[in-house]
Design an enzyme around this catalytic site. Sequence first.
Site, PDB file in Angstrom:
ATOM      1  N   LYS A  41      54.564 -56.171 -12.527  1.00  0.00           N
ATOM      2  CA  LYS A  41      54.856 -56.996 -11.345  1.00  0.00           C
ATOM      3  C   LYS A  41      56.162 -56.574 -10.665  1.00  0.00           C
ATOM      4  O   LYS A  41      56.208 -56.384  -9.444  1.00  0.00           O
ATOM      5  CB  LYS A  41      54.941 -58.466 -11.779  1.00  0.00           C
ATOM      6  CG  LYS A  41      55.478 -59.406 -10.711  1.00  0.00           C
ATOM      7  CD  LYS A  41      55.467 -60.837 -11.187  1.00  0.00           C
ATOM      8  CE  LYS A  41      56.405 -61.071 -12.345  1.00  0.00           C
ATOM      9  NZ  LYS A  41      57.840 -60.984 -11.961  1.00  0.00           N
ATOM     10  N   ASP A  71      58.671 -63.949  -5.611  1.00  0.00           N
ATOM     11  CA  ASP A  71      58.362 -63.596  -6.995  1.00  0.00           C
ATOM     12  C   ASP A  71      58.079 -64.874  -7.788  1.00  0.00           C
ATOM     13  O   ASP A  71      58.577 -65.952  -7.437  1.00  0.00           O
ATOM     14  CB  ASP A  71      59.568 -62.855  -7.586  1.00  0.00           C
ATOM     15  CG  ASP A  71      59.286 -62.265  -8.959  1.00  0.00           C
ATOM     16  OD1 ASP A  71      58.103 -62.124  -9.313  1.00  0.00           O
ATOM     17  OD2 ASP A  71      60.254 -61.946  -9.667  1.00  0.00           O
ATOM     18  N   GLU A  72      57.313 -64.769  -8.874  1.00  0.00           N
ATOM     19  CA  GLU A  72      57.004 -65.916  -9.743  1.00  0.00           C
ATOM     20  C   GLU A  72      56.526 -67.115  -8.918  1.00  0.00           C
ATOM     21  O   GLU A  72      56.981 -68.248  -9.093  1.00  0.00           O
ATOM     22  CB  GLU A  72      58.232 -66.314 -10.581  1.00  0.00           C
ATOM     23  CG  GLU A  72      58.824 -65.192 -11.410  1.00  0.00           C
ATOM     24  CD  GLU A  72      57.976 -64.815 -12.618  1.00  0.00           C
ATOM     25  OE1 GLU A  72      56.835 -65.299 -12.734  1.00  0.00           O
ATOM     26  OE2 GLU A  72      58.455 -64.005 -13.437  1.00  0.00           O
TER      27      GLU A  72
END
Length: 726
Positions: A32, A219-220
């Site tokens: 990722k 992100d996340e």
Amino acid sequence: MKSLKSLNDAQLEAVKYNSSPHLIVAGAGSGKTKVLTHKIAYLVENDFDPSTILALTFTNKAANEMKERIKAMIGVTKAKQLWMGTFHSTFARILRAEADKLNYRPNFSIYDKEDSVSLTSNILQEFNISIDDKSATAIHHQISSLKNKMILSGEYAKHIAKTSSEKKFAEVYLEYDKRLFENNSMDFDDLLLKPIALFNNHQRILQKYKKQFKYILIDEFQDTNKAQYEIIKMLATGRTKVCAVGDDAQSIYGWRGAELENMLNFEKDFSKTKVFRLEQNYRSTKMILRASDSVIVNNPGQIPKTLWTENEEGEKLSIMRCTDEKDEAYRISKQIKKEITSKKLSLNDIAILYRINSQSRALEEALRREKIPYKIIGGVEFYKRKEVKDIIGYLRVLANQNDEESLLRIMNYPQRGIGNTSISKMIAFSRKLNLSLFTTMSRVFEVIEVKERIQKNVKQFKLLLDKYIELKSKLSLTELTSALIDELGILKMYKDENSVESRQRYENVQELLASIADFQKSNPRATIDEFLAEVSLIAGIDQYDESNNYVTLMTIHSAKGLEFPLIFITGCEEDIFPLNPKFDSDSRTEEERRLFYVALTRAKQKIYLTYARSRYRFGEVAYQSRSRFLDELDPETVHEMNAGNERRGSSRRRRSYYDELYQESYDDFDQESRSFRVGSRVNHEKFGTGKILAINGIGDNQRISVAFDEFGTKHLLIKFAKLTLV
């Protein structure tokens, strides 16, 4: 870009796509971070202005790792122009730039959880309010939960509070927000709520940042809460490129407001969304992936994906049944030595994960006994340690004189004869005349209830602060802090005390000075405001440094995003992992299962899962049941270890090999220890903060009497109390 050749087909497609909103579903260990960094570098290399790219993540560690990778690809100059950081740091930056629009000053303080709980406690005491015998910590948690759901104090008071308890809570919530504003301070939740208020009330400012950010990457994404998602939707125009990256199977922060629905609903909220799936795992063995999949498949409502790997088949997962927490810790420490011997591992290849912090005590004792160096990540963070926070308190007052919580913290540190009674009278005076506490110090001679001797002490303290407020524009940050610490005599005080605890505090103050010097070296024109903005947003996981050679102990939440060749997952028992399953909803159990999945997928080569038949909890022995998650594992991926045989194992050859590798280096190893003494302030995970009244007995039978702020005096066994110094 030459580096694009290192991407697989799915990664390359996600990196190059630049049209409609897109969601990258990135399975555990699928690269990722690599995709995100390459995507940003690819945009810049293709003439996308880096200053118009907003990249948001959740930890400083993740943000810094991404920055370093991107610098290597596009150069320092372009990388510095990116808007890249955590949600909180990025929007704190915007709030400081636009503070006047919200009637704040740019030098506002940022209150961490401890500051916020302290403010809540002060309000409860001042107003003499008790709400269902709840602690200040519990009440602040309720305030934070409401803020995460974007339910503000005014709305709660007007439309939600019905019962007597709710109305009392509303009074506290309203006063809490009022005090924050008066103190020119914000709590962590405000760093997300205030930008929404700013954008809603000032359309020109919103348009300014909509124009600024042409590409938003998150992100996340599975960890975003309502406020974070709302900000993203406010900033994204029809022309804005939006890329969300995450893994629904790793959504583990529902307890702090994260809403998995944000990810599940992304395609509905952003039309013409294209979904990419990263399914090749580069981290774990085939065995670990099969085991992980066999557990997470029990959760309904997932985004479909199938992880696969070209890695080796690998070993089965080992399940160790233990007698109790001591046996569990003993066997883990012995197994560490065996694994180091058989696989030639380093200490930093190994992590011990647990569901709740209280599990670490027995593990620490066993590791110390076996002379195995370790470090706890996410324990008492460096900038949260008392002596460090005290000095930070001085710097915060020099930067922001309205910061009442910091002023109260340092008023009598080091001791200068200004007691709580006198401080309470000064506060009453300040409230009566609508003055700040800092201003009240200048008029202390008008507070006739305060004795003349103490009035003089307050005056001397105020003169000291005034001196350094004036000096802060004339000295460098390092010079200013060093001079202040020297004049206060803090280092001399700890040196003269000459106890284990004082020596550790002395070292921590020296470490703070070193960190300030490092910060100034990287930022030559650094101001107090900039340093405080940096340290206020440092989290526990930022302490992790994989280059240091020690076994890592941490909660599973702290381990997210990390990887280790060898993992121990401890306490696999009902009511620990999953936590409280008997009373929780299905959604909570599903989150616990996702947490178990996160723990499993941290491992590269080998996993040990341990559970105990009994465990000392809440002051008594509890008989434990094996976790349901162990029984959900594919039987073909695990093997049960015989407790008796393992305990009798450990050959001389293996012990000597470990000694040859490590014991010589760590012969004098003594893990950081800090002693308790009468008068010390301590924290208990259930009873909160208190003061030690007495210590009696020796060894395992040593007892301690603590006067807790919220729960009165308790008599505890030190061995099981899990107290920490504050």
